[in-house]
Design an enzyme around this catalytic site. Sequence first.
Site, PDB file in Angstrom:
ATOM      1  N   CYS A   1      26.842 -21.210  62.662  1.00 46.06           N
ATOM      2  CA  CYS A   1      27.259 -21.092  61.269  1.00 46.06           C
ATOM      3  C   CYS A   1      26.071 -21.076  60.319  1.00 46.06           C
ATOM      4  O   CYS A   1      26.188 -20.611  59.185  1.00 46.06           O
ATOM      5  CB  CYS A   1      28.203 -22.230  60.896  1.00 46.06           C
TER       6      CYS A   1
ATOM      7  N   HIS B   1       8.866 -23.116  67.381  1.00 51.69           N
ATOM      8  CA  HIS B   1      10.068 -22.963  66.546  1.00 51.69           C
ATOM      9  C   HIS B   1      11.335 -23.217  67.349  1.00 51.69           C
ATOM     10  O   HIS B   1      12.246 -23.917  66.892  1.00 51.69           O
ATOM     11  CB  HIS B   1      10.106 -21.562  65.933  1.00 51.69           C
TER      12      HIS B   1
END
Length: 423
Positions: A50, A94
Site C-alpha cells: 500500500c 536500501h
Amino acid sequence: MPILALGINHDSAPIEVRERVAFAPETMSGALGDARQALQCPELAILSTCNRTEIYGEVTRERLLRWLADYHRVPLEQLAGCSYSYSGEEAVRHMMRVACGLDSLVLGEPQILGQIKSAYAVARESGAVGSLLHSVFQQVFAVAKRVRTETAIGENPVSVAYAAVSLASRIFTDLGKQTALLIGAGETIELVARHLREQGVSKLIVANRTLNRAEQLAADFGAEPILLADIPDYLARADIVISSTASQLPILGKGAVETALKARRHSPMFMVDIAVPRDIEPQVNQLDDVYLYTVDDLRGVIDEGRRSREKAAEAAHEIVEQAAAEFMRQHRALEAVDTIRNFRQRAQSIGEAELARALQQLDKGGDPRRLLEQLARSLTNKLIHAPTVSLRRVTAEGDAERLRLAREIVGLDPESGDRESQD
C-alpha cells in the site's frame, strides 16, 4: 551490471500515483514475465504494497522506468519525477532498510518483511530468481531477523492498522458501542480486528470476496462474515468502516454510502481506506456525514509512535550499514573466483604444453639438463608476458595508481621504485 532497486513510495509520490503503479497479486507472475522478456533481464523481483512499489534486478534505471511506465500506462515524465533508484551496495542497503521497516511510513512495522518474503517467493516460483537475487534476499532476511532480535524497534504497537484504530478512538468517545465493518481478510485487516477488540469493540462485520476466508477471520474475533456483494445491505449498520483489499477497482462508491447515510438518518460514519489502489471512491469524502481517511492521512497518528522507536532505529541502521558492506565484500570476493580459476587454468595450460614439448625432446635423446633450463626459461617468459605488457602500458600512460595496484598483484613492492616489472 550491479543490482538496481527502483521504486516509488509514500515519501516520493502521493497515493494518486502509487495506486496507478501498484501490482495486484494475481498479476504479479505475468508482470515478471513481461518485464524479463522486454528488458532481457533474467533476474527480477517486484514488491508492491500500500505504500510502495519497488523492482529489483540487473537492469538500468532508464529501461526499467520506461517498462514500468508502459506497463501501467503512466506518463514516463511523471514516474521519473517521483521515483528513486539505488545501485550496487546502495541497492542492497536500501532493501535491508525496507525489510527492517526503517523506510516505512510506520517506523519498524513488521508486515513489510512478510511482504518482501512473498515478493521473493513469487519471483522464485516464476523462475526470476538466480544466484544474485537469491543471495541478496537471503542476506536481507537475515539482517531483518537480526534487527528484530537485537533492537527494540518492534516493541510498541505502531502500524497502519493500529493508527487507524487509534484515530477511530479519537472520533468516538466509546468505541465499545460502535459497529465496525472490515473490508478484506488479509493480515492488515486481521491486525485491525485485533486492535478493535482490544479497544472494546464487540460488533464486527468482516466482508471478503470469498466467504470461506471471511468465516475464518470472523471465527477468531466473534465477527459476522459476509461477501463483498452483501456490503450494501450491511453498510448502514457500520459506524466504522476500515478497508484493505487488493482490488484494482473501488469496493465502495459514493452512491452506496449516500444510501447508507439516509438509512442511518445521517448519523456520522468514520472510514479509513488503507488500500492502494483505493477501495473507497475519493468522492465519498464530499458527503457531509462521512469522515474518510486514506493511508496518507494517518501520518500524524503514526509520527507519535515513531518517536518511541527512533532510538532503536539508530541501532538498526548500524546493523544494516555493517551487513550491507560485509555482503558486498563477500560478493566481490565471489566475483574474483572466476577470474582466479581462469588465470589458473591458463597457467596450467601453458605449463602442460611446455612440459609436453620438453618430454618430446627428451624422448628424442635431448640433453636433460639443457631441456630443464629451456623449460624453466620458456615457462617464465610465457607466464610473465601478459603482466609485463600491462605493466609497460600503465607505466607509459603515467597512471601511478594502476601501476601501484599492478605491482601489488604481481607480487612486487607497490611503493618500490625499482624497474623489476619491466625487465
